[in-house]
Design a protein around this motif. Structure first.
Motif, PDB file in Angstrom:
ATOM      1  N   LYS A 145      36.817  49.944  16.401  1.00  0.00           N
ATOM      2  CA  LYS A 145      35.486  49.695  15.845  1.00  0.00           C
ATOM      3  C   LYS A 145      34.335  50.105  16.759  1.00  0.00           C
ATOM      4  O   LYS A 145      33.176  49.922  16.380  1.00  0.00           O
ATOM      5  CB  LYS A 145      35.340  48.228  15.462  1.00  0.00           C
ATOM      6  CG  LYS A 145      35.452  47.243  16.603  1.00  0.00           C
ATOM      7  CD  LYS A 145      35.272  45.803  16.087  1.00  0.00           C
ATOM      8  CE  LYS A 145      33.912  45.586  15.481  1.00  0.00           C
ATOM      9  NZ  LYS A 145      33.687  44.206  15.025  1.00  0.00           N
ATOM     10  N   ASP A 146      34.612  50.645  17.921  1.00  0.00           N
ATOM     11  CA  ASP A 146      33.545  51.044  18.840  1.00  0.00           C
ATOM     12  C   ASP A 146      33.259  52.533  18.667  1.00  0.00           C
ATOM     13  O   ASP A 146      34.084  53.372  19.032  1.00  0.00           O
ATOM     14  CB  ASP A 146      33.957  50.750  20.279  1.00  0.00           C
ATOM     15  CG  ASP A 146      32.826  51.000  21.274  1.00  0.00           C
ATOM     16  OD1 ASP A 146      31.823  51.650  20.906  1.00  0.00           O
ATOM     17  OD2 ASP A 146      32.947  50.542  22.429  1.00  0.00           O
ATOM     18  N   PRO A 147      32.092  52.894  18.115  1.00  0.00           N
ATOM     19  CA  PRO A 147      31.807  54.319  17.871  1.00  0.00           C
ATOM     20  C   PRO A 147      31.683  55.140  19.147  1.00  0.00           C
ATOM     21  O   PRO A 147      31.721  56.369  19.095  1.00  0.00           O
ATOM     22  CB  PRO A 147      30.477  54.284  17.106  1.00  0.00           C
ATOM     23  CG  PRO A 147      29.839  53.002  17.497  1.00  0.00           C
ATOM     24  CD  PRO A 147      30.975  52.039  17.688  1.00  0.00           C
ATOM     25  N   HIS A 148      31.544  54.470  20.291  1.00  0.00           N
ATOM     26  CA  HIS A 148      31.394  55.193  21.553  1.00  0.00           C
ATOM     27  C   HIS A 148      32.735  55.634  22.131  1.00  0.00           C
ATOM     28  O   HIS A 148      32.769  56.417  23.075  1.00  0.00           O
ATOM     29  CB  HIS A 148      30.657  54.316  22.577  1.00  0.00           C
ATOM     30  CG  HIS A 148      29.288  53.912  22.123  1.00  0.00           C
ATOM     31  ND1 HIS A 148      29.025  52.669  21.595  1.00  0.00           N
ATOM     32  CD2 HIS A 148      28.121  54.596  22.083  1.00  0.00           C
ATOM     33  CE1 HIS A 148      27.748  52.603  21.274  1.00  0.00           C
ATOM     34  NE2 HIS A 148      27.175  53.749  21.546  1.00  0.00           N
ATOM     35  N   ASP A 151      37.703  59.382  19.100  1.00  0.00           N
ATOM     36  CA  ASP A 151      38.841  59.385  18.176  1.00  0.00           C
ATOM     37  C   ASP A 151      40.045  60.124  18.750  1.00  0.00           C
ATOM     38  O   ASP A 151      41.164  59.964  18.250  1.00  0.00           O
ATOM     39  CB  ASP A 151      38.442  60.059  16.857  1.00  0.00           C
ATOM     40  CG  ASP A 151      37.501  59.209  16.030  1.00  0.00           C
ATOM     41  OD1 ASP A 151      37.290  58.032  16.378  1.00  0.00           O
ATOM     42  OD2 ASP A 151      36.958  59.727  15.036  1.00  0.00           O
ATOM     43  N   TYR A 168      40.389  51.326  10.876  1.00  0.00           N
ATOM     44  CA  TYR A 168      39.236  52.102  11.353  1.00  0.00           C
ATOM     45  C   TYR A 168      37.959  51.472  10.808  1.00  0.00           C
ATOM     46  O   TYR A 168      37.736  51.426   9.596  1.00  0.00           O
ATOM     47  CB  TYR A 168      39.350  53.550  10.884  1.00  0.00           C
ATOM     48  CG  TYR A 168      38.475  54.531  11.637  1.00  0.00           C
ATOM     49  CD1 TYR A 168      38.934  55.150  12.787  1.00  0.00           C
ATOM     50  CD2 TYR A 168      37.200  54.841  11.190  1.00  0.00           C
ATOM     51  CE1 TYR A 168      38.146  56.055  13.484  1.00  0.00           C
ATOM     52  CE2 TYR A 168      36.398  55.741  11.866  1.00  0.00           C
ATOM     53  CZ  TYR A 168      36.876  56.349  13.021  1.00  0.00           C
ATOM     54  OH  TYR A 168      36.085  57.243  13.699  1.00  0.00           O
ATOM     55  N   VAL A 170      34.606  52.150  11.939  1.00  0.00           N
ATOM     56  CA  VAL A 170      33.388  52.883  12.270  1.00  0.00           C
ATOM     57  C   VAL A 170      32.936  53.578  10.986  1.00  0.00           C
ATOM     58  O   VAL A 170      33.640  54.448  10.472  1.00  0.00           O
ATOM     59  CB  VAL A 170      33.629  53.918  13.392  1.00  0.00           C
ATOM     60  CG1 VAL A 170      32.360  54.711  13.673  1.00  0.00           C
ATOM     61  CG2 VAL A 170      34.131  53.230  14.655  1.00  0.00           C
ATOM     62  N   ASP A 172      31.443  56.034   9.736  1.00  0.00           N
ATOM     63  CA  ASP A 172      31.005  57.424   9.873  1.00  0.00           C
ATOM     64  C   ASP A 172      32.019  58.246   9.081  1.00  0.00           C
ATOM     65  O   ASP A 172      33.093  58.583   9.585  1.00  0.00           O
ATOM     66  CB  ASP A 172      30.978  57.811  11.355  1.00  0.00           C
ATOM     67  CG  ASP A 172      30.480  59.220  11.603  1.00  0.00           C
ATOM     68  OD1 ASP A 172      30.613  60.073  10.706  1.00  0.00           O
ATOM     69  OD2 ASP A 172      29.958  59.480  12.708  1.00  0.00           O
ATOM     70  N   ARG A 175      33.230  61.728  10.332  1.00  0.00           N
ATOM     71  CA  ARG A 175      34.092  61.511  11.499  1.00  0.00           C
ATOM     72  C   ARG A 175      35.476  61.035  11.070  1.00  0.00           C
ATOM     73  O   ARG A 175      36.495  61.533  11.561  1.00  0.00           O
ATOM     74  CB  ARG A 175      33.421  60.488  12.430  1.00  0.00           C
ATOM     75  CG  ARG A 175      34.253  60.071  13.625  1.00  0.00           C
ATOM     76  CD  ARG A 175      33.451  59.168  14.554  1.00  0.00           C
ATOM     77  NE  ARG A 175      34.304  58.599  15.585  1.00  0.00           N
ATOM     78  CZ  ARG A 175      33.878  57.884  16.623  1.00  0.00           C
ATOM     79  NH1 ARG A 175      32.577  57.647  16.770  1.00  0.00           N
ATOM     80  NH2 ARG A 175      34.723  57.403  17.511  1.00  0.00           N
TER      81      ARG A 175
END
Length: 316
Positions: A145-148, A151, A168, A170, A172, A175
């Motif tokens: 869950k951390d977009p930073h 992948d 998943y 995030v 986006d 992505r």
């Protein structure tokens, strides 16, 4: 991936139910009888994957002993009627210890929460997940869950035989679609939408195999109808059902997702499915949000017995 792990991965192609942990409104202790009633409700409604100690279960407000007890209790109640994927997390060692406990208690798999750390790096998260996965005999699902975090680590972890799913979370879509396209060809890992019904149609279209849900604790029919409409290609029906779920999910997302759990609990309490109170740092709903919950439930045609979460139903 062994045949046993492939079978478990295949069983994730559905709705993953995240049950609440009912707390007594005064003592804040876990109400085990209410937990049992709520798990039976999910089973009776046809949920095939149940995830105790997820975020909707208020995992991070549980002591380790409570988390162990909840995992064991859910395994006992389910008794093989659904897949039990037990949430584990915190430090690497703690996650492994919880995973070993879940394994001994009879859970089918673990869901490894994304590590909570202010200084996480992609490589460090990769090592954390890999270490926990490889330390357990039962398979793992990752909660991402951390977009930073890149992948790319998921593509590497997907090569591990004991990884069966990735939740998943995030939001986006380009992505996520690219991740689906880049997954190793021979991987049986299932990608799961981790942000519930509001995002499920988009993730399913991009390649997700299922989605997680807190709504199923309240109105599982909507969740199943949404999934079935997508699978049957009835997009008009799917979007009509989706529109019914959005106000509920938007209210859960209020205050930077601070309402996520308490809206589910309030809705359960209002329709007579006891969910109790939340623990700090989650606040009770204010009157305005409670009224909105009631309006949503009535719009769905669900009878509401009362507002608030301070009175335990007489059936208990």
């Amino acid at each position: 991936m062994s045949m046993e792990y492939e079978t478990i991965a295949k069983r994730l192609e559905t709705i993953s139910a995240i049950p609440v942990t009912p707390f007594h409104p005064v003592t804040k202790r876990i109400d085990w009888a209410a937990l049992e009633q709520n798990i039976h409700f999910l089973l009776e409604q046809g949920l095939q994957v149940i995830v105790p100690c997820g975020n909707t279960s208020e995992f991070y407000s549980l002591t380790l002993e409570e988390a162990k007890a909840e995992i064991a209790k859910v395994v006992e109640i389910v008794n093989g009627r659904a897949l039990v994927v037990a949430g584990v997390g915190y430090s690497t060692e703690t996650a492994i210890l919880l995973g070993e406990y879940a394994q001994a208690a009879g859970a089918d798999a673990v869901m490894i929460h994304q590590p909570i750390h202010p200084y996480a790096t992609s490589r460090g998260v990769y090592t954390y997940f890999k270490t926990v996965i490889e330390s357990l005999a039962i398979p793992s699902v990752l909660y991402f869950k951390d977009p930073h975090i890149s992948d790319d680590i998921l593509l590497q972890l997907a090569l591990l035989p004991k990884l069966v799913g990735i939740k998943y979370a995030v939001n986006d879509l380009p992505r996520f679609a690219q991740l689906c396209r880049n997954m190793p060809k021979h991987s049986s890992v299932k990608l799961i939408c981790g942000t519930a019904e509001k995002w499920a149609p988009f993730f399913l279209t991009a390649g997700a195999s299922g989605f997680t849900s807190g709504l199923v604790n309240v109105h599982p029919t909507l969740s199943f109808e949404l999934l079935q409409a997508f699978r049957s290609g009835n997009m008009a029906a799917m979007w009509a059902i989706w529109e019914k779920t959005v106000p509920f999910e938007n209210l859960r997302a209020k205050y930077n997702n601070g309402n996520n759990v308490v809206v589910v609990k309030e809705a359960m309490n209002q329709i007579g499915h006891y969910a109790g109170a939340t623990r700090e740092p989650v606040d009770p709903l204010d009157e305005r949000d409670r009224a909105e919950v009631r309006a949503i439930l009535e719009g769905w045609g669900l009878p509401t017995a009362r507002s608030g979460d301070n009175e335990r139903p007489r059936s208990h």
